[in-house]
Design an enzyme around this catalytic site. Structure first.
Site, PDB file in Angstrom:
ATOM      1  N   LYS A   1     -10.291  -8.981  -6.099  1.00 28.22           N
ATOM      2  CA  LYS A   1      -9.002  -9.399  -6.678  1.00 28.22           C
ATOM      3  C   LYS A   1      -8.662 -10.806  -6.212  1.00 28.22           C
ATOM      4  O   LYS A   1      -8.224 -11.651  -7.000  1.00 28.22           O
ATOM      5  CB  LYS A   1      -7.900  -8.400  -6.269  1.00 28.22           C
ATOM      6  CG  LYS A   1      -8.011  -7.073  -6.984  1.00 28.22           C
ATOM      7  CD  LYS A   1      -7.086  -5.995  -6.433  1.00 28.22           C
ATOM      8  CE  LYS A   1      -7.397  -4.658  -7.108  1.00 28.22           C
ATOM      9  NZ  LYS A   1      -6.633  -3.522  -6.611  1.00 28.22           N
TER      10      LYS A   1
ATOM     11  N   GLN B   1      -2.618  -2.222  -2.026  1.00 26.88           N
ATOM     12  CA  GLN B   1      -3.870  -1.514  -2.308  1.00 26.88           C
ATOM     13  C   GLN B   1      -3.774  -0.067  -1.826  1.00 26.88           C
ATOM     14  O   GLN B   1      -3.350   0.203  -0.697  1.00 26.88           O
ATOM     15  CB  GLN B   1      -5.044  -2.233  -1.623  1.00 26.88           C
ATOM     16  CG  GLN B   1      -6.407  -1.682  -1.963  1.00 26.88           C
ATOM     17  CD  GLN B   1      -6.801  -1.891  -3.427  1.00 26.88           C
ATOM     18  OE1 GLN B   1      -6.356  -2.826  -4.085  1.00 26.88           O
ATOM     19  NE2 GLN B   1      -7.642  -1.014  -3.947  1.00 26.88           N
TER      20      GLN B   1
ATOM     21  N   ASP C   1       0.620  -3.743 -10.870  1.00 26.09           N
ATOM     22  CA  ASP C   1      -0.203  -2.533 -11.020  1.00 26.09           C
ATOM     23  C   ASP C   1       0.352  -1.597 -12.096  1.00 26.09           C
ATOM     24  O   ASP C   1      -0.363  -0.719 -12.575  1.00 26.09           O
ATOM     25  CB  ASP C   1      -0.176  -1.739  -9.705  1.00 26.09           C
ATOM     26  CG  ASP C   1      -1.445  -1.861  -8.901  1.00 26.09           C
ATOM     27  OD1 ASP C   1      -2.519  -2.074  -9.504  1.00 26.09           O
ATOM     28  OD2 ASP C   1      -1.361  -1.728  -7.667  1.00 26.09           O
TER      29      ASP C   1
HETATM   30  N1  GUN Z   1      -6.917   1.712  -5.465  1.00 24.27           N
HETATM   31  C1  GUN Z   1      -7.845   2.045  -6.403  1.00 24.27           C
HETATM   32  N2  GUN Z   1      -7.506   1.499  -7.588  1.00 24.27           N
HETATM   33  C2  GUN Z   1      -6.351   0.823  -7.393  1.00 24.27           C
HETATM   34  C3  GUN Z   1      -5.529   0.055  -8.250  1.00 24.27           C
HETATM   35  O1  GUN Z   1      -5.773  -0.128  -9.450  1.00 24.27           O
HETATM   36  N3  GUN Z   1      -4.432  -0.497  -7.666  1.00 24.27           N
HETATM   37  C4  GUN Z   1      -4.118  -0.306  -6.364  1.00 24.27           C
HETATM   38  N4  GUN Z   1      -3.011  -0.872  -5.883  1.00 24.27           N
HETATM   39  N5  GUN Z   1      -4.864   0.413  -5.540  1.00 24.27           N
HETATM   40  C5  GUN Z   1      -5.976   0.973  -6.065  1.00 24.27           C
END
Ligand code: GUN
Length: 290
Positions: A53, A97, A120
């Site tokens: 990311k 996350q 998200d």
């Molecule tokens: N953990 C696994 N996939 C995601 C996601 O799309 N967003 C976040 N914040 N955590 C995750």
């Protein structure tokens, strides 16, 4: 034989477009769109996702910050940090996350992120808006899948769509998004009876169940569009999806590979939603593949 839906190519084209949007904002005197990603603890898979990311955010020219916090961080400390970023105009997107360490209540954390900065799309307000048909921020994986349908001119109108998986992150929101495009949606899951038979009714099959290569040709109708959200390792430690690609590909009309399918699109939609927040409007990617 299935046409490969190239998530890497589409993501690269969209990210190039996003970079232009970012530089246009800055050139006109606006604030560079900012994204802060918060990781608590050192879950190895999370560390890989967070790094990816960060790399994409930098590539697109965002003001990118990653806070890597110790596993002992308290819920109150995390809530206070989120409140700081909610009020910080440098950041248009805040992402925490998941998963979080067990002493932190994930729902409480997701609720604390301001819905406008919830890139998200996990906040209950954003989820609610999606389900009443007035989407605001949208969970990134389903949003990315919809962009794939759009880019490859896959029409959902009147189609039978089957989703395998009922998570808040993928299964539920992709169902709502496809229904909004007039598909007839069935949501199946691990307890569904005759899962292969249900799946084989699908014109559009979205698989997000988290089991390596579980979906073989017996689950797939001739000519179906197959979207594989899985991210697993096979018996040789090689990255693979929930779909047995070799078995399914000959039957499908379109299919996403793993890797280079849905994964790059998820990150791209995260960046998209940060840039869209800064712009105050949606970006139209129509015709992006040329
Ligand atoms: N953990 C696994 N996939 C995601 C996601 O799309 N967003 C976040 N914040 N955590 C995750």
């Amino acid at each position: 034989m299935g046409e490969i839906i190239d998530g890497r190519l589409l993501a690269d084209k969209m990210q190039a477009r996003l970079k232009e949007e970012v530089e246009a904002i800055v050139a006109s005197g606006g604030t560079r769109p900012g994204l802060v990603v918060i990781q608590v603890g050192a879950n190895p898979a999370s560390s890989v996702y967070v790094r990816n990311k960060e790399n994409s955010a930098i590539k697109v020219g965002l003001h990118s910050q990653v806070d890597r916090l110790g596993a002992e961080t308290t819920e109150t400390e995390l809530l206070n940090l989120i409140e700081e970023y909610n009020n910080d105009p440098k950041f248009h997107g805040i992402l925490v996350q998941l998963p979080l360490p067990s002493h932190i209540n994930e729902d409480k954390i997701l609720d604390a992120i301001h819905p406008d900065k919830d890139v998200d799309g996990f906040h209950p307000v954003n989820m609610g808006n999606l389900f009443v048909g007035t989407p605001t921020k949208i969970p990134c994986t389903p949003y990315g899948i919809m962009k794939m349908f759009e880019a490859y001119n896959i029409d959902l109108n009147g189609k039978n769509a089957v989703v395998i998986g009922r998570s808040n992150i993928v299964g539920k929101p992709i169902g709502a998004l496809m229904m909004a495009e007039n598909a007839t949606v069935t949501t199946a899951h691990s307890r569904t009876k005759d899962l292969a038979k249900v799946a084989a009714q699908a014109d559009i099959l979205v698989v997000a169940i988290g089991r390596a290569k579980m979906v073989d040709a017996s689950f797939v109708k001739e000519g179906a569009v197959v979207i594989d959200v899985g991210m697993n390792h096979d018996e040789n430690g090689k990255l693979c999806g929930d779909v047995d690609f070799a078995s399914v590909e000959p039957k499908a009309s379109y299919i996403t590979p793993v890797p280079k399918g849905v994964g790059p699109m998820t990150i791209t939609m995260l960046i998209t939603q940060a840039v869209e927040t800064a712009l105050g409007r949606k970006i139209d990617f129509t015709g992006i593949l040329g």
